[in-house]
Design an enzyme around this catalytic site. Structure first.
Site, short mmCIF file in Angstrom:
data_model
loop_
_atom_site.label_atom_id
_atom_site.label_comp_id
_atom_site.label_asym_id
_atom_site.label_seq_id
_atom_site.Cartn_x
_atom_site.Cartn_y
_atom_site.Cartn_z
N ALA A 70 41.02 37.32 50.54
CA ALA A 70 40.32 38.64 50.30
C ALA A 70 41.01 39.97 50.50
O ALA A 70 42.34 39.99 50.78
CB ALA A 70 39.00 38.70 51.45
N LYS A 71 40.42 40.98 50.18
CA LYS A 71 41.02 42.51 50.46
C LYS A 71 40.18 43.46 50.29
O LYS A 71 38.84 43.08 49.80
CB LYS A 71 42.10 42.85 49.34
CG LYS A 71 43.13 43.58 49.71
CD LYS A 71 44.17 43.05 50.60
CE LYS A 71 45.23 43.92 51.11
NZ LYS A 71 46.50 42.88 51.53
#
Ligand code: GLU
Length: 418
Positions: free
Chosen positions: A106-107
């Site tokens: 994720a980011k």
């Protein structure tokens, strides 16, 4: 797909396509893994110190949840956009799989320049961002961490905002926290320590002596600084480092601890620290050195400057610092590349340790953390090297293919829902 279409996203997809082709990845999976599983765009009204309310845009992207909760940093930088965050989330998926961490990628990010915010403003912005992404995050769902422009303090505010909503303390909702609220020993230096660890393995493989090794580092943030410090402690000569404005060069080696002290008293600038000759970021990349470490932003090494690089080893501290064209040029030049998803995985590995410690409410010694970090990184390095030699492919493709393969297996076993 047009809303993701930015240079960084195109780079991540092009790398993926190349690896998917080489490994003959299932076509149904290819289309799915090219795109993020979930993307959230949030609008953040924030009161500035002068009373005005300004509105900013934030993102959180979860690329893939097949192997576990998602994991990845939060970036505060003016250039943050959905495509960049999606690319960085995809790289996190491969990075976690390569290191065998039970996570997907994720980011997140907010498009601001944090240097233009006072501390109270940054706190209000962070809390509002945390409140807006609240439905997505949680220790079993998605666990943010620091990235460019964020630090332990920002993580503490996110942890507090999340905990206030839940009604009890939830340390495991973020990693890279201060020690006093469930952070881990060794997390802050972890990415730098990991970069040095795999660089030492590469030196050994190439039969190069650390005492004759010169190092140039683009970036003097968390990754750049700790890489420089630990490289020097290991006996290498760090001949150049840089920040956004430019860098310092000293052929005898820079005194990193002294430089860091002056950098801090100088308002986080290398200029006027007087410990070396001034050079531009472009000149730094082209220095004659054993190891070049890009530890700043993506797409720094391009087809324009790649032919001028003079390093033996490229250790990618940053995410996506090398374009695909540059990659090909460097390979032809015989540069040994330690790709980003391997070279900079020390950060997320110690994040994983932090999350495990938070879950168990049992904290480890610094020596345990260093030992376990090295164990994972050295194993991943040699597995990648063996794969690259046996399959006659680059280190980057070898790393991507082994990461992608683990994710593909998880998808194939779990099957398609519904
Ligand atoms: N932001 C770091 C990275 O790009 C660390 C992520 C984490 O610790 O979750 O790998």
């Amino acid at each position: 797909m047009h809303e993701l279409d930015t240079p960084t996203f195109r780079l991540a997809v092009a790398q993926f396509d190349q690896a998917a082709e080489a490994m003959e990845l299932d076509h149904n999976l290819r289309e799915r893994l090219k795109l993020p599983q979930r993307s959230l765009i949030v609008t953040l009204p924030v009161r500035r110190d002068d009373g005005r309310v300004e509105v900013y845009t934030g993102y959180r992207v979860q690329h893939d949840t097949a192997r576990g909760p998602t994991k990845g940093g939060i970036r505060y930088h003016p250039d943050v956009n959905l495509g960049e965050v999606a690319a960085l989330a995809m790289w996190m998926t491969w990075k976690c799989a390569l290191a065998d961490l039970p996570y997907g990628g994720a980011k997140g990010g907010v498009a601001i320049n944090p240097k233009q915010f006072s501390r109270p403003e940054l706190q209000r912005l962070t809390r509002r961002y945390a409140a807006e992404i609240f439905p997505l995050i949680g220790p079993d769902k998605d666990v943010p961490a620091p990235d460019v422009g964020t630090d332990a303090q920002v993580m503490a505010w996110i942890m507090d905002t999340y905990s206030q909503q839940m009604g009890y303390s939830v340390p495991g909702v973020v990693t890279g926290k201060p020690l006093s609220i469930g952070g881990s020993l060794g997390r802050e230096e972890a990415t730098g320590r990991g970069v040095v660890c795999v660089t030492m393995e590469a030196l050994r493989h190439l039969k190069l002596d650390i005492r004759n090794t010169t190092v140039a580092i683009q970036g003097f943030g968390n990754v750049g600084f700790h890489t420089a410090r630990i490289m020097q402690e290991c006996g290498a000569r760090v001949i150049a480092v840089s920040d956004v404005q430019g860098g310092l060069y000293n052929s005898n080696g820079l005194d990193i601890p002294e430089l860091f002290t002056r950098y801090k008293t100088n308002g986080q600038s290398l200029r006027d620290t007087k410990l070396g000759d001034w050079l531009s970021n472009e000149e730094l990349l082209q220095l004659d050195c054993t190891v070049l470490v890009p530890a700043a932003l993506s797409e720094q090494i391009t087809k324009h400057n790649a032919p001028k690089l003079r390093c033996r080893i490229l250790a990618e501290g940053a995410n996506g610092p090398t374009t695909l064209e540059a990659d090909r040029i460097l390979q032809d030049q015989g540069v040994f590349i330690i790709p980003d998803i391997l070279a900079n995985s020390g950060g997320v590995i110690v994040s994983y340790f932090e999350w495990v410690q938070d879950g168990q409410r049992f904290f480890w010694k610094a020596s345990d953390i260093q030992e376990r970090l090295q164990d994972i990184m050295i194993t991943a390095f040699h597995r990648t090297l063996e794969f690259s030699v046996s399959k006659k492919t680059s280190m980057r493709m070898a790393a991507l293919m082994s990461g992608i393969d683990k994710v593909a297996q998880a998808h194939l076993y779990r099957g398609l829902y519904p």
